[in-house]
Design an enzyme around this catalytic site. Structure first.
Site, PDB file in Angstrom:
ATOM      1  N   PHE A 295      -3.574 -14.822  -9.268  1.00 14.20           N
ATOM      2  CA  PHE A 295      -4.143 -13.890  -9.035  1.00 14.20           C
ATOM      3  C   PHE A 295      -5.054 -13.356 -10.174  1.00 14.20           C
ATOM      4  O   PHE A 295      -4.700 -13.364 -11.260  1.00 14.20           O
ATOM      5  CB  PHE A 295      -2.998 -12.612  -8.870  1.00 14.20           C
ATOM      6  CG  PHE A 295      -3.672 -11.467  -8.048  1.00 14.20           C
ATOM      7  CD1 PHE A 295      -3.728 -11.452  -6.831  1.00 14.20           C
ATOM      8  CD2 PHE A 295      -3.894 -10.175  -8.863  1.00 14.20           C
ATOM      9  CE1 PHE A 295      -4.467 -10.370  -6.244  1.00 14.20           C
ATOM     10  CE2 PHE A 295      -4.290  -9.065  -8.199  1.00 14.20           C
ATOM     11  CZ  PHE A 295      -4.641  -9.222  -6.881  1.00 14.20           C
TER      12      PHE A 295
ATOM     13  N   ASP B 237       5.277 -13.188 -12.019  1.00 19.70           N
ATOM     14  CA  ASP B 237       4.458 -12.350 -11.057  1.00 19.70           C
ATOM     15  C   ASP B 237       5.283 -12.414  -9.746  1.00 19.70           C
ATOM     16  O   ASP B 237       5.095 -13.312  -9.007  1.00 19.70           O
ATOM     17  CB  ASP B 237       2.896 -12.228 -11.038  1.00 19.70           C
ATOM     18  CG  ASP B 237       2.044 -11.233 -10.425  1.00 19.70           C
ATOM     19  OD1 ASP B 237       2.759 -10.569  -9.327  1.00 19.70           O
ATOM     20  OD2 ASP B 237       1.251 -10.908 -10.560  1.00 19.70           O
TER      21      ASP B 237
ATOM     22  N   TYR C  91       4.194  -1.640  -3.713  1.00 22.17           N
ATOM     23  CA  TYR C  91       3.188  -1.053  -2.472  1.00 22.17           C
ATOM     24  C   TYR C  91       3.072  -1.895  -1.552  1.00 22.17           C
ATOM     25  O   TYR C  91       2.516  -1.672  -0.460  1.00 22.17           O
ATOM     26  CB  TYR C  91       1.925  -0.593  -2.776  1.00 22.17           C
ATOM     27  CG  TYR C  91       1.005  -1.261  -3.906  1.00 22.17           C
ATOM     28  CD1 TYR C  91       0.344  -2.327  -3.379  1.00 22.17           C
ATOM     29  CD2 TYR C  91       1.197  -1.060  -5.364  1.00 22.17           C
ATOM     30  CE1 TYR C  91      -0.571  -3.101  -4.272  1.00 22.17           C
ATOM     31  CE2 TYR C  91       0.299  -1.932  -6.221  1.00 22.17           C
ATOM     32  CZ  TYR C  91      -0.283  -2.828  -5.694  1.00 22.17           C
ATOM     33  OH  TYR C  91      -1.237  -3.772  -6.448  1.00 22.17           O
ATOM     34  N   LYS C  92       3.363  -3.305  -1.565  1.00 17.09           N
ATOM     35  CA  LYS C  92       3.321  -4.502  -0.747  1.00 17.09           C
ATOM     36  C   LYS C  92       4.417  -4.245   0.095  1.00 17.09           C
ATOM     37  O   LYS C  92       4.581  -3.450   1.020  1.00 17.09           O
ATOM     38  CB  LYS C  92       3.069  -5.612  -1.250  1.00 17.09           C
ATOM     39  CG  LYS C  92       1.486  -5.703  -2.024  1.00 17.09           C
ATOM     40  CD  LYS C  92       1.394  -6.970  -2.931  1.00 17.09           C
ATOM     41  CE  LYS C  92      -0.269  -6.666  -3.546  1.00 17.09           C
ATOM     42  NZ  LYS C  92      -0.488  -7.576  -4.684  1.00 17.09           N
TER      43      LYS C  92
ATOM     44  N   ARG D 261      -6.069 -13.775   5.845  1.00 20.19           N
ATOM     45  CA  ARG D 261      -4.753 -13.740   5.540  1.00 20.19           C
ATOM     46  C   ARG D 261      -3.925 -12.869   6.528  1.00 20.19           C
ATOM     47  O   ARG D 261      -4.413 -11.893   6.645  1.00 20.19           O
ATOM     48  CB  ARG D 261      -4.657 -13.516   4.268  1.00 20.19           C
ATOM     49  CG  ARG D 261      -3.213 -13.437   3.500  1.00 20.19           C
ATOM     50  CD  ARG D 261      -3.153 -13.076   2.288  1.00 20.19           C
ATOM     51  NE  ARG D 261      -3.287 -11.579   1.935  1.00 20.19           N
ATOM     52  CZ  ARG D 261      -3.428 -11.069   0.880  1.00 20.19           C
ATOM     53  NH1 ARG D 261      -3.109 -11.551  -0.325  1.00 20.19           N
ATOM     54  NH2 ARG D 261      -3.647  -9.505   0.825  1.00 20.19           N
TER      55      ARG D 261
HETATM   56  C1  LIG Z   1      -1.408  -7.313  -5.628  1.00 17.97           C
HETATM   57  C2  LIG Z   1      -0.904  -7.982  -6.921  1.00 17.97           C
HETATM   58  C3  LIG Z   1      -1.483  -7.593  -8.159  1.00 17.97           C
HETATM   59  C4  LIG Z   1      -1.784  -6.222  -8.285  1.00 17.97           C
HETATM   60  O1  LIG Z   1      -1.622  -5.670  -9.706  1.00 17.97           O
HETATM   61  P1  LIG Z   1      -2.145  -4.071  -9.762  1.00 17.97           P
HETATM   62  O2  LIG Z   1      -1.883  -4.033 -11.238  1.00 17.97           O
HETATM   63  O3  LIG Z   1      -1.171  -3.435  -9.272  1.00 17.97           O
HETATM   64  O4  LIG Z   1      -3.538  -4.011  -9.372  1.00 17.97           O
HETATM   65  C5  LIG Z   1      -1.181  -8.395  -9.286  1.00 17.97           C
HETATM   66  N1  LIG Z   1      -0.765  -9.667  -9.082  1.00 17.97           N
HETATM   67  C6  LIG Z   1      -0.450 -10.153  -7.807  1.00 17.97           C
HETATM   68  C7  LIG Z   1       0.008 -11.777  -7.691  1.00 17.97           C
HETATM   69  C8  LIG Z   1      -0.513  -9.456  -6.740  1.00 17.97           C
HETATM   70  O5  LIG Z   1      -0.495  -9.980  -5.569  1.00 17.97           O
END
Ligand SMILES: *Cc1c(COP(=O)(O)O)cnc(C)c1O
Length: 442
Positions: free
Chosen positions: A151, A228, A253-254, A402
């Site tokens: 990411f 992660d 939040y997911k 997606r």
């Molecule tokens: C959604 C997501 C993030 C989001 O990071 P934030 O700090 O909450 O913006 C980070 N890593 C992955 C793999 C994600 O899917």
């Protein structure tokens, strides 16, 4: 289609058992969806969420989960009774919230011990804190390993750490559809590696990395691992304990349904906690915080990785969201996710392969999470047309749709309806009316 019997059976299995790998061909795909819903052991969980528009097909619970009914009530109460009524006295209860929610995540979602997980900051900030702590714990080593499909925020945070510390960021090549090949990763490991930082579940393809094998390989060269878990926490079992994994971060939040901007979590294996120092020395990590001492002296516990005042409202939302996931059980959630994605792939094979789409997610259920990604050169315009038709997927660069099927509230008939509308968008050519320019948020 897996039968309802099979779904019940899988729900009781230990979380490391692989999901079934074949979905027999079914002629009547709509009847199959209804049958699967009728036998879904998690079916009643949908009632626990706010469904404001029953006609909207929501395939984006992997970006922002739905609002649990109890969370709305809990927040109204917290605002009026606690903040409004208790004022500063509320801190007597709020002070333990980050740890309390962390314990629910630890035991009910991540399969680790109480005291190994705490809420704090955002995923990006936690990633920075834990990566920096890991690098400090491996002095003399000069390499951070990640992959090119990780990411963006992860890659940026790691690149920033590498640059400011004069280290090398070694980026392993990963297949954009099939995920990381552990053999590629192994080839990038040597005794110069301080830290291996990867996503457990690829945000674009949904491909799972073999967390146990990669952790073992990293440990063999003496490196620490930082995982992660943003797309795996709440959708699949996370074998942190089985792997003896060192560190992890993730958002709430997911799939954990804690709402936009809710605080993230971090995990530090118990025996590592007192040996690691995070780079931001804040007062919420301090031993006897309210002694207001002059020198930083961090607590021994996981709270040493917290920095400042925790977000209380977001913390309550995590507590509710994580508790629902814990009650349903991650084994049952993952089994339904495997069945939903298998069903979606059946629809893709039957309807969409002929419309110029290609599957951009592993076919084997045990190698993916709860979302399915489709490649199409016009994915962005098709995405806009789907939204106009009342289906919410998301677009991911370079040319992918997606579709997330959050197992707690997505029905098989929703997958059928969403894919039927997509097929109609393709057959009618409706997508050609939408602009090729992208918006700020995709
Ligand atoms: C959604 C997501 C993030 C989001 O990071 P934030 O700090 O909450 O913006 C980070 N890593 C992955 C793999 C994600 O899917």
């Amino acid at each position: 289609m897996p039968t309802g019997e099979g779904t019940h059976e899988r729900a009781r299995l230990p979380t490391t058992v692989p999901f079934p790998t074949t979905v027999p061909f079914v002629k009547d795909l709509h009847a199959a969806a209804r049958a699967l819903d009728a036998e879904d052991p998690l079916a009643t969980y949908r009632e626990r969420f706010v469904i404001a528009d029953p006609d909207l097909v929501y395939f984006d619970g992997n970006s922002l989960g739905r609002l649990p009914v109890t969370t709305g009530q809990r927040l109204v109460e917290a605002v009026s009774r606690e903040w409004g009524g208790e004022l500063i006295r509320g801190w007597d209860r709020w002070i333990g919230l980050a740890r309390e929610a962390g314990d629910v995540l630890a035991t009910g979602v991540l399969g680790v011990d109480p005291g190994e997980v705490v809420l704090s900051d955002s995923t990006s900030v936690n990633l920075y804190k834990l990566a920096a702590a890991a690098l400090d714990a491996r002095p003399g080593r000069s390499v951070i390993v990640t992959d090119d499909d990780n990411f963006p925020t992860d890659r940026y945070v790691l690149a920033g750490l590498a640059e400011t510390r004069g280290l090398t960021l070694r980026v392993v090549e990963t297949d954009i559809n099939q995920g990381l090949d552990p053999a590629h990763l192994r080839a990038a490991l040597d005794p110069d590696v301080a830290l291996v930082c990867l996503s457990h579940l690829a945000y674009r393809s949904g491909a799972l990395v073999d967390l146990v094998a990669v952790t073992e390989a990293a440990h063999e060269v003496g490196a620490l691992t930082l995982w992660d878990l943003c797309h795996s926490a709440g959708s699949v079992p996370v074998p942190l304990r089985e792997a003896g994994a060192d560190l992890a971060v993730g958002c709430t939040y997911k799939y954990l349904n804690a709402g936009p901007g809710a605080p993230a979590f971090l995990y530090v294996r118990a025996d590592l906690q007192s040996r690691l120092r995070q780079p931001i020395w804040g007062w919420f990590g301090q031993r006897d915080q309210f002694a207001m001492g002059t020198d930083y002296d961090p607590v021994e516990s996981v709270e040493r990785f917290v920095v400042g005042t925790p977000p209380v409202l977001g913390g309550y939302a995590v507590l509710e969201g994580a508790s629902i996931t814990a009650a349903a059980g991650i084994g049952a959630i993952a089994a339904k996710g495997a069945a939903l994605t298998s069903y979606a792939i059946s629809l893709f094979d039957a309807w969409l392969a002929a419309e110029g789409f290609e599957l951009a997610t592993p076919r084997e259920p045990e190698r993916r999470g709860a979302h399915v990604t489709l490649y199409h050169p016009e994915a962005w315009r098709i995405c806009q047309a789907m939204k106009a038709a009342g289906v919410v997927p998301d677009f991911r660069t370079p040319d992918r749709l997606r579709m997330g099927f959050a197992p707690l509230y997505t029905r098989f008939v929703d997958v059928h309806e969403g894919f039927a509308r997509l097929r109609e968008v393709m057959r009618s050519g409706g997508w050609t009316r939408f602009p090729a320019e992208r918006g700020r948020v995709t």
